[in-house]
Design a protein around this motif. Structure first.
Motif, mmCIF file in Angstrom:
data_model
loop_
_atom_site.group_PDB
_atom_site.id
_atom_site.type_symbol
_atom_site.label_atom_id
_atom_site.label_comp_id
_atom_site.label_asym_id
_atom_site.label_seq_id
_atom_site.Cartn_x
_atom_site.Cartn_y
_atom_site.Cartn_z
ATOM 1 N N SER A 35 22.928 60.900 81.218
ATOM 2 C CA SER A 35 23.191 62.271 80.793
ATOM 3 C C SER A 35 23.055 62.394 79.284
ATOM 4 O O SER A 35 23.274 61.433 78.542
ATOM 5 N N MET A 36 22.651 63.582 78.871
ATOM 6 C CA MET A 36 22.552 63.946 77.458
ATOM 7 C C MET A 36 23.306 65.258 77.285
ATOM 8 O O MET A 36 23.106 66.184 78.063
ATOM 9 N N ASN A 37 24.145 65.345 76.240
ATOM 10 C CA ASN A 37 24.984 66.525 76.066
ATOM 11 C C ASN A 37 24.265 67.693 75.390
ATOM 12 O O ASN A 37 24.897 68.668 75.032
ATOM 13 N N ILE A 38 22.971 67.651 75.285
ATOM 14 C CA ILE A 38 22.206 68.709 74.614
ATOM 15 C C ILE A 38 22.026 69.885 75.572
ATOM 16 O O ILE A 38 21.611 69.687 76.719
ATOM 17 N N PRO A 39 22.293 71.115 75.110
ATOM 18 C CA PRO A 39 22.079 72.284 75.977
ATOM 19 C C PRO A 39 20.602 72.418 76.378
ATOM 20 O O PRO A 39 19.700 72.160 75.574
ATOM 21 N N ALA A 40 20.371 72.840 77.610
ATOM 22 C CA ALA A 40 19.006 72.964 78.139
ATOM 23 C C ALA A 40 18.158 73.936 77.334
ATOM 24 O O ALA A 40 16.942 73.763 77.245
ATOM 25 N N LEU A 45 14.717 68.609 78.548
ATOM 26 C CA LEU A 45 14.907 67.264 79.080
ATOM 27 C C LEU A 45 16.374 66.835 79.093
ATOM 28 O O LEU A 45 16.685 65.705 79.448
ATOM 29 N N SER A 46 17.261 67.722 78.718
ATOM 30 C CA SER A 46 18.677 67.371 78.607
ATOM 31 C C SER A 46 19.360 67.402 79.969
ATOM 32 O O SER A 46 18.717 67.553 81.001
ATOM 33 N N GLY A 47 20.679 67.251 79.956
ATOM 34 C CA GLY A 47 21.465 67.305 81.179
ATOM 35 C C GLY A 47 21.565 65.961 81.861
ATOM 36 O O GLY A 47 21.397 64.910 81.253
ATOM 37 N N ALA A 54 14.580 58.938 88.177
ATOM 38 C CA ALA A 54 14.738 60.184 87.424
ATOM 39 C C ALA A 54 15.070 59.889 85.964
ATOM 40 O O ALA A 54 14.535 60.539 85.055
ATOM 41 N N ALA A 55 15.935 58.912 85.730
ATOM 42 C CA ALA A 55 16.295 58.546 84.360
ATOM 43 C C ALA A 55 15.091 57.979 83.610
ATOM 44 O O ALA A 55 14.831 58.349 82.459
ATOM 45 N N GLU A 117 25.632 53.719 84.317
ATOM 46 C CA GLU A 117 25.579 55.082 83.786
ATOM 47 C C GLU A 117 25.508 55.022 82.266
ATOM 48 O O GLU A 117 26.147 54.183 81.635
ATOM 49 N N LEU A 118 24.697 55.922 81.689
ATOM 50 C CA LEU A 118 24.640 56.108 80.244
ATOM 51 C C LEU A 118 24.845 57.578 79.942
ATOM 52 O O LEU A 118 24.147 58.435 80.490
ATOM 53 N N SER A 119 25.802 57.864 79.068
ATOM 54 C CA SER A 119 26.021 59.223 78.554
ATOM 55 C C SER A 119 25.725 59.189 77.066
ATOM 56 O O SER A 119 26.275 58.363 76.333
ATOM 57 N N GLU A 120 24.819 60.092 76.633
ATOM 58 C CA GLU A 120 24.449 60.184 75.221
ATOM 59 C C GLU A 120 25.057 61.440 74.631
ATOM 60 O O GLU A 120 24.924 62.522 75.201
ATOM 61 N N PHE A 121 25.701 61.281 73.471
ATOM 62 C CA PHE A 121 26.352 62.393 72.796
ATOM 63 C C PHE A 121 25.735 62.565 71.412
ATOM 64 O O PHE A 121 25.835 61.678 70.560
#
Length: 136
Positions: A35-40, A45-47, A54-55, A117-121
């Motif tokens: 996941s990436m915390n950037i608004p669509a 490509l965010s979300g 898919a990743a 899982e990877l979450s990017e902020f």
């Protein structure tokens, strides 16, 4: 963090820097999520992307759009089942030539020594300014 998990994450960052998705993907389970915390509206490509394919497809699209010149994680810190790193990144938006120099936070969830899982902020204000410049 078990030594093998830390070594795996170091290898993943090496593969990321090399844009070698086969190498990177060799460490990810089929149910990996990213996941990436950037608004669509700032980056389509965010979300969240569920599943290894898919990743990896998203990373392929990112590599096609952004030329990463520098990707360096700070020391990995263990916090329960998570590994956390602040990652300094310098990349160029290929179509506009606009540069992004930032530090983002990576939070990895680890199960049985493997990343699941990877979450990017990202700094969202900085990223918004970057994308506005890139779209001019």
């Amino acid at each position: 963090m078990p030594g093998s998990a830390k070594a795996t994450l170091i290898d993943i960052y090496d593969a990321w820097r090399a844009h070698d998705l086969d190498w990177l993907g060799s460490y990810l389970p089929a149910d990996f999520s990213h996941s990436m915390n950037i608004p669509a509206e700032q980056l389509d490509l965010s979300g969240m992307r569920d599943g290894k394919l898919a990743a990896l497809n998203r990373l392929r699209e990112i590599f096609d759009s952004f030329d990463t010149q520098h990707l360096e994680p700070a020391a990995l810190t263990l916090c329960g089942d998570k590994a956390i790193a602040n990652v300094t990144t310098r990349c160029r938006h290929r179509s506009s030539g606009t540069w992004l120099c930032t530090t983002k936070k990576h939070v990895w969830r680890i199960e049985d020594g493997w990343p699941v899982e990877l979450s990017e902020f990202y700094d969202l204000d900085q990223f918004e300014v970057f994308m506005k410049k890139a779209r001019r």
